[in-house]
Every structure is written in structure tokens, then in C-alpha cells.
Motif scaffolding. Sequence first.
Motif, PDB file in Angstrom:
ATOM      1  N   ALA A  33      -3.949 -18.090 -17.831  1.00 37.05           N
ATOM      2  CA  ALA A  33      -3.164 -17.022 -17.217  1.00 37.05           C
ATOM      3  C   ALA A  33      -2.138 -16.461 -18.199  1.00 37.05           C
ATOM      4  CB  ALA A  33      -2.475 -17.537 -15.960  1.00 37.05           C
ATOM      5  N   ALA A  34      -1.523 -17.341 -18.993  1.00 37.44           N
ATOM      6  CA  ALA A  34      -0.440 -16.914 -19.882  1.00 37.44           C
ATOM      7  C   ALA A  34      -0.916 -15.944 -20.960  1.00 37.44           C
ATOM      8  CB  ALA A  34       0.204 -18.138 -20.533  1.00 37.44           C
ATOM      9  N   VAL A  35      -2.169 -16.080 -21.406  1.00 35.92           N
ATOM     10  CA  VAL A  35      -2.641 -15.243 -22.521  1.00 35.92           C
ATOM     11  C   VAL A  35      -3.190 -13.889 -22.065  1.00 35.92           C
ATOM     12  CG1 VAL A  35      -3.200 -17.257 -23.942  1.00 35.92           C
ATOM     13  CG2 VAL A  35      -4.981 -16.225 -22.511  1.00 35.92           C
ATOM     14  N   VAL A  36      -3.273 -13.650 -20.756  1.00 40.05           N
ATOM     15  CA  VAL A  36      -3.911 -12.422 -20.266  1.00 40.05           C
ATOM     16  C   VAL A  36      -3.292 -11.147 -20.854  1.00 40.05           C
ATOM     17  CG1 VAL A  36      -4.258 -10.971 -18.219  1.00 40.05           C
ATOM     18  CG2 VAL A  36      -4.927 -13.372 -18.174  1.00 40.05           C
ATOM     19  N   PRO A  37      -1.963 -10.956 -20.826  1.00 41.95           N
ATOM     20  CA  PRO A  37      -1.414  -9.714 -21.394  1.00 41.95           C
ATOM     21  C   PRO A  37      -1.771  -9.517 -22.868  1.00 41.95           C
ATOM     22  CG  PRO A  37       0.230 -10.828 -20.057  1.00 41.95           C
ATOM     23  CD  PRO A  37      -0.907 -11.795 -20.217  1.00 41.95           C
ATOM     24  N   LEU A  45      -1.203 -14.714 -30.667  1.00 37.21           N
ATOM     25  CA  LEU A  45      -2.083 -13.610 -30.259  1.00 37.21           C
ATOM     26  C   LEU A  45      -1.348 -12.274 -30.349  1.00 37.21           C
ATOM     27  CD1 LEU A  45      -3.732 -15.349 -27.191  1.00 37.21           C
ATOM     28  CD2 LEU A  45      -5.010 -14.426 -29.136  1.00 37.21           C
ATOM     29  N   GLN A  46      -0.130 -12.232 -29.831  1.00 35.04           N
ATOM     30  CA  GLN A  46       0.647 -10.991 -29.859  1.00 35.04           C
ATOM     31  C   GLN A  46       0.890 -10.532 -31.291  1.00 35.04           C
ATOM     32  OE1 GLN A  46       4.021 -12.421 -27.639  1.00 35.04           O
ATOM     33  NE2 GLN A  46       3.306 -11.555 -25.697  1.00 35.04           N
ATOM     34  N   ASP A  47       1.273 -11.471 -32.149  1.00 33.45           N
ATOM     35  CA  ASP A  47       1.539 -11.131 -33.547  1.00 33.45           C
ATOM     36  C   ASP A  47       0.280 -10.617 -34.246  1.00 33.45           C
ATOM     37  OD1 ASP A  47       4.130 -11.950 -33.141  1.00 33.45           O
ATOM     38  OD2 ASP A  47       3.903 -13.876 -34.180  1.00 33.45           O
ATOM     39  N   ALA A  48      -0.864 -11.232 -33.942  1.00 33.96           N
ATOM     40  CA  ALA A  48      -2.120 -10.825 -34.578  1.00 33.96           C
ATOM     41  C   ALA A  48      -2.540  -9.432 -34.123  1.00 33.96           C
ATOM     42  CB  ALA A  48      -3.218 -11.836 -34.274  1.00 33.96           C
ATOM     43  N   VAL A  49      -2.284  -9.103 -32.862  1.00 30.04           N
ATOM     44  CA  VAL A  49      -2.600  -7.748 -32.376  1.00 30.04           C
ATOM     45  C   VAL A  49      -1.702  -6.733 -33.074  1.00 30.04           C
ATOM     46  CG1 VAL A  49      -2.560  -6.202 -30.383  1.00 30.04           C
ATOM     47  CG2 VAL A  49      -3.445  -8.527 -30.134  1.00 30.04           C
ATOM     48  N   THR A  50      -0.408  -7.014 -33.121  1.00 33.41           N
ATOM     49  CA  THR A  50       0.545  -6.090 -33.748  1.00 33.41           C
ATOM     50  C   THR A  50       0.228  -5.865 -35.225  1.00 33.41           C
ATOM     51  OG1 THR A  50       2.289  -6.797 -32.220  1.00 33.41           O
ATOM     52  CG2 THR A  50       2.983  -5.675 -34.239  1.00 33.41           C
ATOM     53  N   ALA A  51      -0.093  -6.942 -35.917  1.00 39.36           N
ATOM     54  CA  ALA A  51      -0.374  -6.837 -37.352  1.00 39.36           C
ATOM     55  C   ALA A  51      -1.782  -6.345 -37.646  1.00 39.36           C
ATOM     56  CB  ALA A  51      -0.171  -8.211 -38.005  1.00 39.36           C
ATOM     57  N   ARG A  52      -2.647  -6.310 -36.632  1.00 35.43           N
ATOM     58  CA  ARG A  52      -4.043  -5.883 -36.803  1.00 35.43           C
ATOM     59  C   ARG A  52      -4.713  -6.676 -37.923  1.00 35.43           C
ATOM     60  NH1 ARG A  52      -4.421  -0.080 -37.979  1.00 35.43           N
ATOM     61  NH2 ARG A  52      -6.549  -0.261 -37.245  1.00 35.43           N
ATOM     62  N   ARG A  53      -4.544  -8.001 -37.850  1.00 30.51           N
ATOM     63  CA  ARG A  53      -5.057  -8.870 -38.903  1.00 30.51           C
ATOM     64  C   ARG A  53      -6.543  -9.150 -38.772  1.00 30.51           C
ATOM     65  NH1 ARG A  53      -1.968 -14.267 -39.040  1.00 30.51           N
ATOM     66  NH2 ARG A  53      -3.443 -14.574 -40.743  1.00 30.51           N
ATOM     67  N   PHE A  54      -7.088  -9.032 -37.556  1.00 32.33           N
ATOM     68  CA  PHE A  54      -8.463  -9.466 -37.314  1.00 32.33           C
ATOM     69  C   PHE A  54      -9.266  -8.398 -36.565  1.00 32.33           C
ATOM     70  CE2 PHE A  54      -5.737 -13.299 -37.170  1.00 32.33           C
ATOM     71  CZ  PHE A  54      -6.229 -13.951 -38.295  1.00 32.33           C
ATOM     72  N   ASP A  55     -10.559  -8.418 -36.797  1.00 28.71           N
ATOM     73  CA  ASP A  55     -11.487  -7.559 -36.068  1.00 28.71           C
ATOM     74  C   ASP A  55     -12.048  -8.269 -34.843  1.00 28.71           C
ATOM     75  OD1 ASP A  55     -11.723  -5.407 -38.260  1.00 28.71           O
ATOM     76  OD2 ASP A  55     -12.246  -7.240 -39.328  1.00 28.71           O
ATOM     77  N   VAL A  56     -12.030  -9.607 -34.884  1.00 31.87           N
ATOM     78  CA  VAL A  56     -12.587 -10.435 -33.807  1.00 31.87           C
ATOM     79  C   VAL A  56     -11.600 -11.550 -33.492  1.00 31.87           C
ATOM     80  CG1 VAL A  56     -14.474 -11.977 -33.114  1.00 31.87           C
ATOM     81  CG2 VAL A  56     -14.964  -9.978 -34.550  1.00 31.87           C
ATOM     82  N   PHE A  57     -11.385 -11.794 -32.198  1.00 35.85           N
ATOM     83  CA  PHE A  57     -10.656 -12.974 -31.745  1.00 35.85           C
ATOM     84  C   PHE A  57     -11.650 -13.917 -31.066  1.00 35.85           C
ATOM     85  CE2 PHE A  57      -6.179 -11.032 -30.740  1.00 35.85           C
ATOM     86  CZ  PHE A  57      -5.989 -10.766 -32.088  1.00 35.85           C
ATOM     87  N   VAL A  58     -11.617 -15.200 -31.408  1.00 38.32           N
ATOM     88  CA  VAL A  58     -12.283 -16.243 -30.622  1.00 38.32           C
ATOM     89  C   VAL A  58     -11.161 -17.106 -30.071  1.00 38.32           C
ATOM     90  CG1 VAL A  58     -13.845 -18.212 -30.626  1.00 38.32           C
ATOM     91  CG2 VAL A  58     -14.376 -16.195 -32.014  1.00 38.32           C
ATOM     92  N   VAL A  59     -11.038 -17.157 -28.739  1.00 37.26           N
ATOM     93  CA  VAL A  59      -9.852 -17.734 -28.109  1.00 37.26           C
ATOM     94  C   VAL A  59     -10.207 -18.920 -27.217  1.00 37.26           C
ATOM     95  CG1 VAL A  59      -7.843 -17.272 -26.657  1.00 37.26           C
ATOM     96  CG2 VAL A  59      -8.780 -15.449 -28.106  1.00 37.26           C
ATOM     97  N   GLN A  60      -9.650 -20.094 -27.554  1.00 37.69           N
ATOM     98  CA  GLN A  60      -9.659 -21.263 -26.669  1.00 37.69           C
ATOM     99  C   GLN A  60      -8.282 -21.307 -26.017  1.00 37.69           C
ATOM    100  OE1 GLN A  60     -10.552 -24.539 -29.347  1.00 37.69           O
ATOM    101  NE2 GLN A  60     -12.731 -24.449 -28.888  1.00 37.69           N
ATOM    102  N   ALA A  61      -8.173 -20.787 -24.817  1.00 38.51           N
ATOM    103  CA  ALA A  61      -6.864 -20.619 -24.191  1.00 38.51           C
ATOM    104  C   ALA A  61      -6.320 -21.938 -23.668  1.00 38.51           C
ATOM    105  CB  ALA A  61      -6.953 -19.612 -23.052  1.00 38.51           C
ATOM    106  N   ASN A  62      -5.114 -22.307 -24.112  1.00 38.68           N
ATOM    107  CA  ASN A  62      -4.443 -23.471 -23.550  1.00 38.68           C
ATOM    108  C   ASN A  62      -3.970 -23.193 -22.128  1.00 38.68           C
ATOM    109  OD1 ASN A  62      -4.351 -25.616 -25.630  1.00 38.68           O
ATOM    110  ND2 ASN A  62      -3.363 -24.034 -26.853  1.00 38.68           N
ATOM    111  N   ASP A  63      -3.577 -21.958 -21.863  1.00 42.46           N
ATOM    112  CA  ASP A  63      -3.202 -21.520 -20.514  1.00 42.46           C
ATOM    113  C   ASP A  63      -3.853 -20.167 -20.281  1.00 42.46           C
ATOM    114  OD1 ASP A  63      -1.985 -20.432 -18.236  1.00 42.46           O
ATOM    115  OD2 ASP A  63      -0.092 -21.453 -18.614  1.00 42.46           O
TER     116      ASP A  63
END
Length: 341
Positions: A114-118, A94-112
Amino acid sequence: MRMEIEMLARWTALAAVALLATACVNPSSTAGSATPSATTASSGPKRIGFFGFAKANSFAAATFAGVEEYARANGATAEFLDPNFDAQAQVRQLQDAVTARRFDVFVVQANDGAAVVPAIRSAVQAGISVVVHFTPVGTRYDTAQPQVDGTITLIDPPALNGEGLGRLAVQACESKKLNPCEVGYLEGLKALPLDNARTQAAVGVLEAAPGVEVKARLEGGYTQESGRKAMQDVLQKDPGIDVIIGASQAILGAEAVAKGKDIMYVANGASRQTVKAVQEGRWYAAYYLPVKTLGAKAAELGLNKALGEQVPDTNVMTDVEPGTSMGTKDALAQVTGEYDE
């Protein structure tokens, strides 16, 4: 005098050009500013990043099939980023995808959740449309409301899912008038907070039901092999078990081990094999969700928001096809399932 007038005109023109250039600078691209809006990330087709549980998981694969199909039909692209049930690997993706601006939309099935919140907050701040899919992002597992501002949810809260599984198991016990009724729970993965919340809710319902005894609680995982191993352990300790609850993949494995035994199965899943097993009476019930349809719905919500449309921020999965989630034989009479194990 004429030279002074010409110099003044020249300086005026230069000042006008400088002023125009300043006005055209995107404020979000200046030093110290927020990350540029994702609306400028792609001048071509919209791009969806699907951060699923794991490619090897049939539930996640079916969800992505719905995402990809909807994307293709609407001029967008989709990519599965596979953390293989590793929560920290998913955070890095997720962090890498935000930095690289690879996507316009994220669909996220969070394994944790709390961990993915930031990382999810960073995505929202970057202007990415984020759809929280199936499990919450945050620390609460009993609500469908967004826990990170700016996100869209399309989820089945794990605590409510667990309560549903518990109620189905109690119904199974009542259907055969068993008292006591011995129940075994094949938990998902103990390392996942969402599974712990689901287990706690299911066991709470079971323990509150008269005549129901929780005889076994062990990790059943999300594969037939892990289900087989767990069931072998259950039968070695409690050969008279009456009801088994678990993920549909694990239940398929458990059933193979317990052939010939009069056990009622309650599955958490929606594959064609699961639906058929319930319709044939081999399994008592399944907590059913139209998985591929829900993947398409997630893509629809995310793309519409990315295109500037208004979408509801809170969406509950069981509302998409009401009346089928508590999937007894009657409830699933007209259902076929949307994927294969």
C-alpha cells in the motif's frame, strides 16, 4: 516598394522558423505538463532498477541475479536498490528514482504494497515500465491482477502462498496420522502487511483442519539466527511440537536448535539447501518457486514493454514451472534449486 517586399519576405521566413520551432517542442516538457516519458530517459542501454526486499535476503539476492543476468545478455544494465526491509526507505528510493529518471524499468518487491502505490503511479505516469514482483502493489493480497493501472505483475499472492503452506502442514500431520497434531508457525516480519496476510491465510487453513492445533505463532524472520531464537521460544513453551512452518532461512536455524526431535518442517523457500532437505526427507515439504528464473522473467517483461512490445499484464509465478510449488519429496524429485542460503 521593393523595400516593402523584402521586409515582407523576411517576416514570413521568421514566422516559418517560429512555427517549426513550436511544432518541435515536446508537449510533455512544457510548463505544467506531466513528467517526460522515460523513453527519452536513456539514449543508450536500457536501465533496470531492482527495488528488492533487502540485499541481505537470499531470496531477493537470487531474484536480482536473474534480473542482472537477463539484462546483461540483452544489452541492458541492472542495479539493486537496498531498503533493508524498511518500507519507508523503499518508498523514498522509488520517489528519488522517478524524479531523477535513472531507470527505464522498475522491478519492485514491495515491502509494503500500500505504501508504494503513489510512487508506482508516478513511475507509470513518467513512462517507466513497472514490473510488480512476488508481492502485490496495492491493498489486496489475494489476487495477481494489477492494482495500479499500467503495471505488469509477476507475483505469488501472499494469501494463496499462505494457504499452500497451511495445506502442506496439514498433509504432514496426515502423513503420520497425528491427532492431535501440534503446529507452530514462524511468521515472517509482523511489520510487513504481506506477511500478516500470509499468516492469516495459513492459520485459517490449519484451524479448519480436524485434529490440527496451532500451538505457537511468533516472528521467525528471514535469517537463520532469527529462526534459532524463535525455535528456542517454541520448544520452551511447547516441547512436543509436531510441525513447524516458516521461511526456509528460519527453518534452517530452527532445525539446528531442535536436533534429535521428531519434527516435520514445511519451508517457504527454494534454495538448494531447502530442496536437498526435502529430497533427503529431513523436511516434509517446501513451497517452491524458481527464484532466479523468475527474476529473469521479470526483466524480460519489463524490457519488452520498455521497447514497445505487447506483454501480458497479469502473470502468476506458480505458472512458470507448474507442478513444483507444492514441493513434497515427489514434486521436487527433478529440482535442484537456484540459489544458496
